[in-house]
Design an enzyme around this catalytic site. Structure first.
Site, short mmCIF file in Angstrom:
data_model
loop_
_atom_site.label_atom_id
_atom_site.label_comp_id
_atom_site.label_asym_id
_atom_site.label_seq_id
_atom_site.Cartn_x
_atom_site.Cartn_y
_atom_site.Cartn_z
N GLN A 34 2.05 -6.04 -3.18
CA GLN A 34 2.50 -6.15 -1.79
C GLN A 34 3.76 -5.31 -1.60
O GLN A 34 3.91 -4.30 -2.26
CB GLN A 34 2.73 -7.62 -1.38
CG GLN A 34 1.44 -8.42 -1.25
CD GLN A 34 0.89 -8.91 -2.58
OE1 GLN A 34 1.57 -9.56 -3.36
NE2 GLN A 34 -0.37 -8.61 -2.87
N GLY A 62 -4.50 -4.35 -3.81
CA GLY A 62 -5.51 -3.34 -4.12
C GLY A 62 -4.74 -2.09 -4.50
O GLY A 62 -4.11 -1.47 -3.66
N HIS A 63 -4.71 -1.78 -5.78
CA HIS A 63 -3.92 -0.65 -6.26
C HIS A 63 -4.86 0.47 -6.69
O HIS A 63 -5.66 0.30 -7.60
CB HIS A 63 -3.02 -1.09 -7.42
CG HIS A 63 -1.97 -2.07 -7.00
ND1 HIS A 63 -1.04 -2.59 -7.85
CD2 HIS A 63 -1.70 -2.61 -5.78
CE1 HIS A 63 -0.24 -3.41 -7.17
NE2 HIS A 63 -0.63 -3.45 -5.92
N LYS A 98 2.69 9.93 -0.20
CA LYS A 98 1.89 10.36 0.95
C LYS A 98 2.62 11.37 1.82
O LYS A 98 2.38 11.45 3.03
CB LYS A 98 1.40 9.14 1.74
CG LYS A 98 0.66 8.14 0.82
CD LYS A 98 -0.22 7.17 1.53
CE LYS A 98 -1.58 7.71 1.80
NZ LYS A 98 -2.62 6.68 2.01
N ARG A 110 2.92 -28.72 -7.06
CA ARG A 110 2.76 -29.28 -8.42
C ARG A 110 1.40 -29.90 -8.65
O ARG A 110 1.27 -30.89 -9.38
CB ARG A 110 3.90 -30.28 -8.70
CG ARG A 110 5.24 -29.57 -8.67
CD ARG A 110 6.39 -30.52 -8.65
NE ARG A 110 6.42 -31.31 -7.44
CZ ARG A 110 7.42 -32.13 -7.11
NH1 ARG A 110 8.44 -32.26 -7.91
NH2 ARG A 110 7.38 -32.82 -5.99
N GLY A 123 1.44 3.03 -2.55
CA GLY A 123 1.00 3.93 -3.62
C GLY A 123 1.53 3.47 -4.98
O GLY A 123 1.70 4.27 -5.90
N LYS A 124 1.75 2.15 -5.11
CA LYS A 124 2.29 1.61 -6.36
C LYS A 124 1.37 1.89 -7.54
O LYS A 124 1.82 2.25 -8.62
CB LYS A 124 2.52 0.09 -6.22
CG LYS A 124 3.51 -0.26 -5.13
CD LYS A 124 3.61 -1.77 -4.91
CE LYS A 124 2.37 -2.39 -4.30
NZ LYS A 124 2.11 -2.02 -2.91
N ASP A 163 0.81 -1.23 0.00
CA ASP A 163 0.00 0.00 0.00
C ASP A 163 0.84 1.28 0.00
O ASP A 163 0.43 2.30 0.55
CB ASP A 163 -0.97 0.02 1.20
CG ASP A 163 -1.87 -1.20 1.20
OD1 ASP A 163 -2.22 -1.68 0.11
OD2 ASP A 163 -2.22 -1.67 2.30
N THR A 198 3.28 -12.59 2.57
CA THR A 198 2.44 -13.19 1.54
C THR A 198 3.20 -14.38 0.96
O THR A 198 4.28 -14.73 1.43
CB THR A 198 2.02 -12.14 0.48
OG1 THR A 198 1.01 -12.73 -0.35
CG2 THR A 198 3.20 -11.69 -0.38
P1 GDP Z 1 -0.80 0.32 -3.54
O1 GDP Z 1 -1.37 -0.97 -3.06
O2 GDP Z 1 0.66 0.42 -3.31
O3 GDP Z 1 -1.16 0.63 -4.96
O4 GDP Z 1 -1.47 1.45 -2.63
P2 GDP Z 1 -3.03 1.54 -2.25
O5 GDP Z 1 -3.77 2.03 -3.42
O6 GDP Z 1 -3.50 0.30 -1.59
O7 GDP Z 1 -2.98 2.61 -1.09
C1 GDP Z 1 -2.48 3.89 -1.28
C2 GDP Z 1 -3.59 4.89 -0.94
O8 GDP Z 1 -3.04 6.18 -0.83
C3 GDP Z 1 -4.65 4.99 -2.02
O9 GDP Z 1 -5.87 5.36 -1.43
C4 GDP Z 1 -4.12 6.11 -2.90
O10 GDP Z 1 -5.15 6.77 -3.61
C5 GDP Z 1 -3.51 7.02 -1.88
N1 GDP Z 1 -2.33 7.78 -2.31
C6 GDP Z 1 -1.34 7.44 -3.18
N2 GDP Z 1 -0.39 8.39 -3.18
C7 GDP Z 1 -0.78 9.34 -2.30
C8 GDP Z 1 -0.21 10.57 -1.84
O11 GDP Z 1 0.88 10.98 -2.24
N3 GDP Z 1 -0.92 11.27 -0.91
C9 GDP Z 1 -2.11 10.86 -0.42
N4 GDP Z 1 -2.73 11.61 0.48
N5 GDP Z 1 -2.68 9.70 -0.83
C10 GDP Z 1 -2.02 8.96 -1.75
P1 IMO Z 2 -0.89 -4.19 -2.23
O1 IMO Z 2 -0.41 -4.73 -3.57
C1 IMO Z 2 -0.96 -4.65 2.08
C2 IMO Z 2 -0.92 -8.74 3.64
C3 IMO Z 2 -2.17 -9.21 4.35
C4 IMO Z 2 -1.58 -10.21 5.32
C5 IMO Z 2 -0.44 -10.85 4.53
C6 IMO Z 2 -0.82 -12.16 3.86
O2 IMO Z 2 -2.18 -3.49 -2.30
O3 IMO Z 2 0.21 -3.40 -1.58
P2 IMO Z 2 -2.31 -12.86 1.79
O4 IMO Z 2 -3.75 -12.55 1.49
O5 IMO Z 2 -1.35 -12.38 0.76
O6 IMO Z 2 -2.10 -14.29 2.14
O7 IMO Z 2 -2.01 -12.03 3.14
O8 IMO Z 2 -0.09 -9.89 3.53
N1 IMO Z 2 -1.14 -8.22 2.28
C7 IMO Z 2 -1.11 -6.93 1.96
N2 IMO Z 2 -0.96 -5.84 2.73
N3 IMO Z 2 -1.06 -4.52 0.74
C8 IMO Z 2 -1.18 -5.61 -0.04
O9 IMO Z 2 -1.15 -5.54 -1.40
C9 IMO Z 2 -1.26 -6.88 0.56
N4 IMO Z 2 -1.41 -8.13 0.09
C10 IMO Z 2 -1.32 -8.96 1.15
O10 IMO Z 2 -2.83 -8.16 4.98
O11 IMO Z 2 -1.01 -9.53 6.42
MG MG Z 3 -2.92 -1.67 -1.82
#
Ligand code: GDP
Ligand code: IMO
Ligand code: MG
Length: 420
Positions: free
Chosen positions: A221, A39-40, A328, A142, A14-15, A12, A236
């Site tokens: 992740q 969740g991106h 962020k 496998r 911000g990928k 999470d 994970t």
């Molecule tokens: P990812 O899994 O790495 O793609 O990140 P997520 O989307 O799960 O979580 C990042 C959250 O922060 C999302 O709600 C984005 O919209 C938000 N976000 C990304 N970059 C920024 C930033 O620079 N500032 C703020 N305030 N939010 C951001």
């Molecule tokens: P993105 O790509 C944050 C965490 C889960 C749990 C552990 C194992 O959005 O950054 P799993 O379902 O993979 O067996 O869970 O990894 N986890 C994440 N945490 N961002 C993610 O993906 C994650 N994908 C898995 O919360 O602790």
């Molecule tokens: Mg995410």
């Protein structure tokens, strides 16, 4: 050549946003591991989109998007995702390619994930319950099913064999379930996926690279969730680091050029496991509120804490990061002090490397404190405009990790990005 974007913390970072920002410079965006546990989030034109399995380049209709062999795919969630993307006017039938070697998450994988977590009780991993671990277990064991199998005449037979194995597990876990409830949607989604380009993605990507096309690999992740180097067992089930690109897409290491490493200006984690700088107080709550730290996939509140340099340095080393991206940054406005963890105190010793007993050691973070700033950063577009206290904080991080920031993100929107 292929460049890589990946997370340096616990996910999470911000990928999704950064991949979306970089996509215009690339011909191809490819996911190499993970699955719908990801969740991106992407934001542009006032709209937010969340992707789980589809690469974050999908909204650029001229960009080829590949789901690589290292990814695990749940047809049900992928179908829903595709339908959502279609509703926004983009047609993934034109620019989405799926590896025939990507493994399939079937409904019983999700049931086994839930049963296994329930059995672990308070020691649970905090899995997203998307069936990730059971699917990768079958791959390594496998006995998995792959996307290519859906095109074979005996797919149902292969499916039934897998289900029979999973039923034995579910019985052992004493887990009650109703499989019939999930199967119609699964088979409908499998049929739906047949209209997409199911390909040998390793040949496809290597041909494109040899033609001089630019490929961006999108990690899911984060490094501290890597199956080998993360905070095992609270990780994970895939290699989230740069090394995962080679096996997850079928590209050779010498083809990898830039590695964009993304970190948040502070830390978050969802699920269980160690988190040395975690805040359990009002400050942690303020970080969660200002950063809107709730999971994009599960909606769970994220644990929050200050930036942790020992883990960040570890992640930079493991990935060979060439370009550092801080996201962020805007969230840190309004704190009196902004601490950054330099090292850990473990039984009186100053420790800067991640110890084997990271999960159990009595770790006390040692902080260096920076003066906070109150300016709103979200409207800034130039590095020089950033408040001097923020710059002092960032410069310290740069000096400590030995890399300059190449991008600073100051809001969720595409436009809220400062490129240095
Ligand atoms: P990812 O899994 O790495 O793609 O990140 P997520 O989307 O799960 O979580 C990042 C959250 O922060 C999302 O709600 C984005 O919209 C938000 N976000 C990304 N970059 C920024 C930033 O620079 N500032 C703020 N305030 N939010 C951001
Ligand atoms: P993105 O790509 C944050 C965490 C889960 C749990 C552990 C194992 O959005 O950054 P799993 O379902 O993979 O067996 O869970 O990894 N986890 C994440 N945490 N961002 C993610 O993906 C994650 N994908 C898995 O919360 O602790
Ligand atoms: Mg995410």
């Amino acid at each position: 050549m292929i460049d890589v974007v990946l997370g340096l913390q616990w996910g999470d970072e911000g990928k999704g946003k950064i991949v979306d920002v970089l996509t215009p410079q690339y011909d191809v965006v490819a996911r190499f591991q993970g699955g719908p546990n990801a969740g991106h989030s992407l934001e542009f034109n006032g709209q937010k989109h969340v992707l789980n399995t589809i690469p974050s380049g999908i909204f650029h209709q001229h960009t080829i998007n590949v789901i690589g062999n290292g990814v695990v795919i749940d047809p049900i969630t992928l179908k829903k995702e595709i339908e959502k993307v279609m509703a926004s006017g983009v047609d993934p039938r034109k620019n989405l390619y799926i590896s025939e070697k990507a493994h399939l998450i079937i409904p019983t994988h999700r049931l086994v994930d839930a049963a296994s977590e329930a059995q672990k009780g308070e020691h649970k991993i905090g899995s997203t319950l998307r069936g990730i671990s059971p699917t990768y277990q079958d791959k390594i064991g496998r006995s998995g099913l792959r996307i290519g199998d859906i095109l074979t005449p005996n797919f149902k037979e292969k499916y039934q064999t897998a289900v029979a194995n999973h039923k034995l597990l579910l019985d052992r876990f004493n887990h009650s379930y109703n499989l019939a409830e999930h199967e119609p949607a699964f088979f409908e989604a499998v049929e739906f996926l047949k209209q997409f380009k199911i390909i040998s993605s390793e040949y496809f990507i290597n041909k494109l690279i040899n033609e001089g096309k630019k490929v961006l690999a999108e990690g899911a992740q984060g490094t501290l969730l890597d199956i080998d180097f993360g905070t095992y067992p609270f990780v994970t089930s895939s290699n989230t680091i740069t090394g995962g690109v080679c096996s997850g897409l079928g590209v050779a290491p010498q083809k990898i050029n830039k590695v964009y490493g993304i970190f948040k200006a502070y830390c978050t984690r969802v699920g269980s496991g160690p988190f040395p700088t975690e805040l359990h107080d009002d400050t942690g709550e303020q970080l969660r509120k200002q950063g809107f730290e709730f999971g994009a996939t599960t909606g769970r509140p994220r644990r929050t804490g200050w930036l942790d340099l020992p883990t960040l340095k570890y992640a930079i080393m493991l990935n060979g990061v060439t370009d550092l991206i801080c996201t962020k940054s805007d969230v840190l406005s309004g704190f009196d002090v902004v601490p950054v963890c330099d090292a850990y105190d473990i039984n009186g010793a100053r420790v800067t490397e991640i110890p084997y007993n990271f999960n159990d050691a009595p770790i006390k973070p040692l902080f260096k404190e920076f003066k906070g700033w109150s300016e709103d950063l979200t409207g800034l577009r130039k590095f020089d405009e950033l408040p001097s206290n923020f710059k002092a904080y960032m410069e310290y991080v740069e000096e400590q990790v030995g890399l300059k920031m190449s991008v600073i993100s100051i809001g969720p929107d595409r436009e809220q990005t400062i490129v240095r």
